[in-house]
Every structure is written in C-alpha cells, then in structure tokens.
Design a protein around this motif. Structure first.
Motif, PDB file in Angstrom:
ATOM      1  N   VAL A 130       0.869  -1.173   0.000  1.00 63.28           N
ATOM      2  CA  VAL A 130       0.000   0.000   0.000  1.00 63.28           C
ATOM      3  C   VAL A 130       0.907   1.224   0.000  1.00 63.28           C
ATOM      4  N   THR A 131       0.772   2.083  -0.980  1.00 63.52           N
ATOM      5  CA  THR A 131       1.599   3.283  -1.050  1.00 63.52           C
ATOM      6  C   THR A 131       1.117   4.318  -0.038  1.00 63.52           C
ATOM      7  N   ASP A 132       1.890   5.358   0.128  1.00 61.77           N
ATOM      8  CA  ASP A 132       1.388   6.512   0.873  1.00 61.77           C
ATOM      9  C   ASP A 132       0.184   7.077   0.129  1.00 61.77           C
ATOM     10  N   PRO A 133      -0.751   7.703   0.848  1.00 61.25           N
ATOM     11  CA  PRO A 133      -1.920   8.259   0.159  1.00 61.25           C
ATOM     12  C   PRO A 133      -1.519   9.281  -0.902  1.00 61.25           C
ATOM     13  N   VAL A 134      -2.223   9.228  -2.033  1.00 64.09           N
ATOM     14  CA  VAL A 134      -2.063  10.251  -3.064  1.00 64.09           C
ATOM     15  C   VAL A 134      -3.192  11.260  -2.871  1.00 64.09           C
ATOM     16  N   HIS A 135      -2.816  12.469  -2.501  1.00 66.60           N
ATOM     17  CA  HIS A 135      -3.810  13.492  -2.124  1.00 66.60           C
ATOM     18  C   HIS A 135      -4.242  14.284  -3.354  1.00 66.60           C
ATOM     19  N   PHE A 136      -5.551  14.455  -3.498  1.00 68.21           N
ATOM     20  CA  PHE A 136      -6.100  15.296  -4.560  1.00 68.21           C
ATOM     21  C   PHE A 136      -6.793  16.488  -3.912  1.00 68.21           C
ATOM     22  N   ASP A 137      -6.438  17.678  -4.368  1.00 72.48           N
ATOM     23  CA  ASP A 137      -6.966  18.902  -3.754  1.00 72.48           C
ATOM     24  C   ASP A 137      -8.346  19.238  -4.313  1.00 72.48           C
ATOM     25  N   ILE A 138      -9.229  18.259  -4.234  1.00 75.49           N
ATOM     26  CA  ILE A 138     -10.624  18.441  -4.629  1.00 75.49           C
ATOM     27  C   ILE A 138     -11.494  17.762  -3.579  1.00 75.49           C
ATOM     28  N   THR A 139     -12.706  18.244  -3.429  1.00 77.80           N
ATOM     29  CA  THR A 139     -13.635  17.640  -2.489  1.00 77.80           C
ATOM     30  C   THR A 139     -14.321  16.442  -3.127  1.00 77.80           C
ATOM     31  N   THR A 140     -14.958  15.650  -2.311  1.00 75.64           N
ATOM     32  CA  THR A 140     -15.716  14.516  -2.837  1.00 75.64           C
ATOM     33  C   THR A 140     -16.837  14.990  -3.760  1.00 75.64           C
ATOM     34  N   GLN A 141     -17.425  16.153  -3.418  1.00 75.60           N
ATOM     35  CA  GLN A 141     -18.504  16.691  -4.252  1.00 75.60           C
ATOM     36  C   GLN A 141     -17.978  17.104  -5.628  1.00 75.60           C
ATOM     37  N   ASP A 142     -16.784  17.725  -5.651  1.00 72.77           N
ATOM     38  CA  ASP A 142     -16.194  18.110  -6.932  1.00 72.77           C
ATOM     39  C   ASP A 142     -15.836  16.880  -7.767  1.00 72.77           C
ATOM     40  N   ALA A 143     -15.366  15.825  -7.091  1.00 75.26           N
ATOM     41  CA  ALA A 143     -15.037  14.591  -7.798  1.00 75.26           C
ATOM     42  C   ALA A 143     -16.278  13.986  -8.434  1.00 75.26           C
ATOM     43  N   GLN A 144     -17.382  14.012  -7.700  1.00 78.18           N
ATOM     44  CA  GLN A 144     -18.634  13.493  -8.243  1.00 78.18           C
ATOM     45  C   GLN A 144     -19.062  14.301  -9.471  1.00 78.18           C
ATOM     46  N   LYS A 145     -18.943  15.615  -9.389  1.00 82.12           N
ATOM     47  CA  LYS A 145     -19.303  16.467 -10.527  1.00 82.12           C
ATOM     48  C   LYS A 145     -18.407  16.164 -11.726  1.00 82.12           C
ATOM     49  N   GLY A 146     -17.123  15.938 -11.441  1.00 80.91           N
ATOM     50  CA  GLY A 146     -16.201  15.596 -12.523  1.00 80.91           C
ATOM     51  C   GLY A 146     -16.592  14.310 -13.215  1.00 80.91           C
ATOM     52  N   TYR A 147     -17.015  13.313 -12.435  1.00 79.40           N
ATOM     53  CA  TYR A 147     -17.434  12.036 -13.007  1.00 79.40           C
ATOM     54  C   TYR A 147     -18.722  12.197 -13.800  1.00 79.40           C
ATOM     55  N   ASP A 148     -19.651  13.019 -13.287  1.00 81.56           N
ATOM     56  CA  ASP A 148     -20.923  13.223 -13.978  1.00 81.56           C
ATOM     57  C   ASP A 148     -20.708  13.823 -15.364  1.00 81.56           C
ATOM     58  N   LYS A 149     -19.664  14.653 -15.496  1.00 81.51           N
ATOM     59  CA  LYS A 149     -19.361  15.263 -16.781  1.00 81.51           C
ATOM     60  C   LYS A 149     -18.536  14.345 -17.679  1.00 81.51           C
ATOM     61  N   ASP A 150     -17.759  13.449 -17.059  1.00 80.76           N
ATOM     62  CA  ASP A 150     -16.821  12.621 -17.817  1.00 80.76           C
ATOM     63  C   ASP A 150     -16.695  11.271 -17.131  1.00 80.76           C
ATOM     64  N   ASN A 151     -17.269  10.211 -17.734  1.00 81.41           N
ATOM     65  CA  ASN A 151     -17.260   8.907 -17.070  1.00 81.41           C
ATOM     66  C   ASN A 151     -15.900   8.222 -17.127  1.00 81.41           C
ATOM     67  N   THR A 152     -14.903   8.869 -17.719  1.00 80.52           N
ATOM     68  CA  THR A 152     -13.533   8.354 -17.647  1.00 80.52           C
ATOM     69  C   THR A 152     -12.759   9.024 -16.503  1.00 80.52           C
ATOM     70  N   TYR A 153     -13.471   9.677 -15.614  1.00 79.22           N
ATOM     71  CA  TYR A 153     -12.842  10.450 -14.543  1.00 79.22           C
ATOM     72  C   TYR A 153     -11.974   9.574 -13.642  1.00 79.22           C
ATOM     73  N   VAL A 154     -12.441   8.351 -13.334  1.00 81.44           N
ATOM     74  CA  VAL A 154     -11.649   7.465 -12.479  1.00 81.44           C
ATOM     75  C   VAL A 154     -10.359   7.067 -13.195  1.00 81.44           C
ATOM     76  N   GLN A 155     -10.431   6.859 -14.507  1.00 84.17           N
ATOM     77  CA  GLN A 155      -9.220   6.550 -15.260  1.00 84.17           C
ATOM     78  C   GLN A 155      -8.229   7.710 -15.173  1.00 84.17           C
ATOM     79  N   LYS A 156      -8.743   8.934 -15.206  1.00 83.39           N
ATOM     80  CA  LYS A 156      -7.869  10.099 -15.084  1.00 83.39           C
ATOM     81  C   LYS A 156      -7.234  10.158 -13.699  1.00 83.39           C
ATOM     82  N   ILE A 157      -7.996   9.745 -12.679  1.00 85.12           N
ATOM     83  CA  ILE A 157      -7.441   9.668 -11.325  1.00 85.12           C
ATOM     84  C   ILE A 157      -6.332   8.627 -11.285  1.00 85.12           C
TER      85      ILE A 157
END
Length: 526
Positions: A130-157
């Motif tokens: 298990v690596t150290d956490p990779v931190h993303f400076d976005i909220t869970t709500q912003d991540a959800q919005k990103g996925y709603d606009k682009d279903n490849t969002y997890v691949q980008k993560i």
C-alpha cells in the motif's frame, strides 16, 4: 523489459462496463428454433487457430484487457486516493494494508492475499504494498461532478496517481511479476464513503487500453472502491485495524483475474428478479469460496470428465471429496449422436459438480449473515449448468452496434498477440445478464431452470432462484443430499436438456454423504 502487445480493435467501440468483463450488444444470431441454441462450428479452422489459444488470458487480450496472472506470484499495487475534505486516518490505512496482505489470523475473516492462497490451493500467491496516500486537492462533491461530466474520470485519477508516484521515483518493477511490462493489477481505494446510488462511489473493476508509461510500465486492469467497504461486514470490534471486511475487495480482485459477475444486471428491470446462481458465490453475492467453474477457468482445478469408459473402470461409483479442501469436481458433458461432445476446456457447455462443505472459506459466511444472505449451512452436492461457449464478433457496418456474431461457436481460436486482424474478436456467447448475451434467442419460460446463461445453479428443489427475498435465493434446499437423484427415474430434473436440446449421457444418485465427502452412483440415461 519486454512489453506485451495490446490489441487495438479499431472497428469496435469498446466501452468498459462496471466490472472487468465486457459483453457487447451486437446483432443476435437468429435461430431456426427459438427454443434451442443452434450451435454451428466452422467446418475447418484457418491457419493459426488452435485449442491451446482458448484460454482466459487470450480472451482478455482479444478485448484489450490484460488480466492479473492467476497462477504463480502476482502483485497488487494499492494506492489510497485521498480527497481534500475526507482524509484517511492512520487506522484506515492500517486496515487497508491488513485487508489486502494480512495473515488469516490477523483479520476478521481473510485478507485478499490469504483468501486467494486458500481458494487456489496454493497456486496463486498475491504480494504487494500500500503506497502513501495520493492526495487530490478536490472535495468529494467536486469529484462526483467531474465524473458526472466525464465517465472516464476514475481513469484520469488512475493516471494522475501513477504519474505522482513516478515523479517521486517510485519503483514499479515489483508489480510486474511476469515481466510483460504491464502492471499485474492496480487497486485504487478512495477515502470517501460509498453510495449505492452513484456509479462513481461504488466498487467496480475496469481497464484502460491507453498505453500510458510510468517508470517503464503500463497499467491495464484496475479496481476502485471505498475504504468504507471494509466496514460492511461489521466484524467486532470492527473499528480495529485488524478487522477489515475484505469481501468486496476479494470479489473485485476476482474481476482483475478475469472472472465475470454471476448476478444479473437485468435484475430489477421490468420486475425481473433473475438470480441464476442464487447469490451463494463469491462472484455473485460476494460470499464464500469460489465455485468449481471459476476455479476451472483460472487453472486451479482439473475436473474429472465422466465418460462411459471411466465409469466402467470405477463400477459406476464415484467418490467426491470436499471441494473447498481438495478441488475435486466432475464434468458431465453433452452426449450427441452417440459421442461425447466436449472440447476439453472450460469454454464449452457441460454440467459441473462439486461437494460443498460449510468449512474453510465457506465457514464465516455459513455461520454469519453477510447483509441478508448466508452460505449453505450443511454439506451437500451442488450441480451447475455451464455454457461458456465462445463466439466470434465481426465488423458489420450495417448493424446498429457496428458488430455482429458470425453464428458459429469456436473450439479453437487464433492467438490474439500474433493475429494482426482488427475486424473481429472472440468472447463468450452467454452472460448471466441475459441482455448482454450474444445469443439471447433461447426460450426458458417453460423450464424450471435457467437456460442460455454463463453459469446457473440447478437447485435440488427444481426451482429457479430469484432475488425477491432470501427465501427465493439459494439455500440448503438447493443441495442434493443422500438419496437424491438427477436425471434418473424418480429423481430430480428428469426433463433436463442442454441449451441445444442435447442430453447428458448419464444421470446419478447421491448414494452416500457425510461431512467431508459423498458417493455418486451413475446410470446411463434411457
């Protein structure tokens, strides 16, 4: 290092589903008799077609997937994905590590690694970190919005996380155990809570065909799930780092190995409550040991094929030991035109028999309810109907999907790594999700058992299993017990037929049974 060729089937729009196995929706082959499958095999195979190519790894390659190796040592790279408003606690990170790689006695049940060590009869050894956490400076709500606009969002993560590790000088080489230049498996565990109403905040396995290079290695199959799935079983004390519930992670890792979901995605649509395997499977309801078909596909067992010569050598009486402990299993093949019709691989149609016992990897889920379902609470024989025949999808510009099934089933296929053709691919004809099957012409309404499915349980009570309630799903009543017969006079399923209308050559009776084995007496069908 050597880099495996990834197949780019440019004529197909291959959009990943929310599991690791994809069934397209091509034009169906029209059967002359909608009650039966019409199985045609090519009269001759082109040069380069071989039965040895008919394996799970090659089928994955044909679809642009590289599965985690199912034998030997495989490595999982686990990357905690942290959102700005929901950081990981130290306890959660310890629980993730223990739930993936801990010893059995250090977990509430099993870790991913310890489960697969036992399920594979020590043929698969999972290692990793298990690596150290990779931190993303976005909220869970912003991540959800990103996925709603682009279903490849997890691949980008995924790509962003691997790039962060690469920039930090991370050594990816231990996570390519077979030396093909492709990471064996990547797990992304995110810090937010999961949701049953969001595809983004659910658990799934998929793959990428983009050849992004990180430190000399490219990703393929990867899984995504919340850290909170480790509290799903609520082992006490479930706040302890040593008591993560790995059921969901084990199920998704089954997809990384190449297994499909055995529940039906059609469930709940238009009142459909189909449950072909009754819930009681790791690739169905996330519980218990893997079944005999799955272990056969993964190369962990070598079932005995029931033929007349074999039965004559054994006086028509066969002892079957606990499947969980020994891997013992039997195959009853199709008998057609006076001959056994079986290609000798997992990718055909047949019955597969295993003797279930509520111990080993089944014990936890046989004694403790997982959500609203338990494994069988007593020993007994399980009978499954498998139809994992392979079809060929060809480019068809006239069809709505751009592809169609050529109408044949294949006992030999070409090598995906050597065949440069880009206008066809091979895959399963049938899925447990009926609407995903290449051939959905089989009429099953008049039968008490499922037809035209990848794998289905022939419940000993001769009733289909449904998802309406726990009482309609598989239970102890589904087990064949001492004195029960199958396809024999006075027994169950006297009207059983394979999907093309052919019959088994033999039926059987459970002559004796105990806590660890049973004895089956076979009779030639009249």
């Amino acid at each position: 290092m050597k880099k495996s060729k990834k197949i780019a089937l440019v004529v197909f729009a291959l959009v990943p589903s929310l599991t690791s196995c994809l069934f397209l929706h091509p034009d169906r082959h029209s059967s002359e008799n909608d009650n039966l499958a019409v199985y045609k095999e090519p009269s001759s195979y082109p040069k380069g077609y071989d039965k040895k190519n008919l394996n799970l790894t090659n089928l994955g390659y044909w679809n642009g997937q590289v599965f985690m190796p199912s034998q030997g040592t495989s490595a999982i790279l686990v990357i905690p994905i942290e959102f700005s408003n929901d950081p990981f606690s130290e306890m959660e990170l310890e629980r993730i590590d223990n739930s993936f790689f801990g010893e059995s006695e250090d977990t509430g049940w099993e870790s991913v690694a310890s489960y697969y060590e036992k399920a594979s009869y020590n043929k698969l050894h999972i290692v990793g970190d298990v690596t150290d956490p990779v931190h993303f400076d976005i909220t869970t709500q912003d991540a959800q919005k990103g996925y709603d606009k682009d279903n490849t969002y997890v691949q980008k993560i995924l790509f962003a996380a691997l790039e962060r590790l690469d920039d930090a000088g991370f050594d990816f080489s231990p996570y390519d155990q077979n030396g093909d230049g492709i990471l064996d498996a990547v797990w992304l565990v995110y810090s937010a809570s999961y949701s049953t109403t969001s595809d983004f905040y659910w658990a799934f396995t998929t793959w990428t065909t983009e050849e992004k290079n990180y430190g000399g290695y490219v990703p393929s199959s990867y899984s995504w799930a919340s850290v909170d799935f480790l509290e799903k079983g609520r082992y006490k004390p479930y706040f302890s780092a040593l008591n993560g519930d790995a059921h969901t992670y084990i199920h998704e890792t089954g997809h990384l190995l190449g297994l499909d979901d055995y529940y039906s995605y059609d469930n709940g649509t238009d009142g459909n409550q189909d449950s072909p395997t009754g819930g009681t499977m790791m690739m169905d309801y996330n519980i218990g040991d893997h079944d005999a078909y799955s272990k056969f596909v993964l190369g962990w067992i070598d079932p005995t094929v029931i033929t007349k010569d074999y039965l004559e050598e054994n006086d028509y009486t066969i002892s079957l030991d606990s499947f969980g402990k020994t891997g013992d299993a039997l195959i009853l093949p199709i008998y057609k035109d006076g001959n056994v019709d079986y290609n000798g691989t997992p990718f055909d149609e047949y019955l597969i028999l295993e003797y279930y016992t509520p111990d080993g990897l089944n014990e936890q889920d046989a004694t403790t309810r997982y959500e609203n379902l338990k494994m069988f609470g007593e020993p007994g024989l399980l009978v499954y109907h498998v139809n994992s025949r392979i079809g060929k999808m060809v480019a068809d510009r006239m069809s709505e999907t751009g592809v169609s099934w050529d109408g044949y089933c294949y006992d030999a296929i070409s090598d995906a790594l050597e065949d440069s053709a880009t206008n066809y691919l091979f895959y399963y004809l049938y899925s447990n999700t009926r609407s995903y099957s290449l051939d959905d012409t089989i009429d099953e309404d008049a039968k008490s058992y499922y037809r035209g499915r990848l794998i289905s349980l022939l419940s000993a009570d001769e009733k289909k299993t449904y998802f309406e309630s726990t009482s309609t799903m598989a239970g102890n009543r589904s087990l064949f017990q001492e004195g029960d017969g199958f396809f024999v006079s006075g027994g169950r399923f006297q009207d059983f037929a394979f999907d093309d209308g052919s019959l088994p050559q033999f039926g059987f009776t459970v002559q004796e049974s105990n806590d660890s084995s049973c004895v089956l007496y076979f009779q030639e069908a009249q």
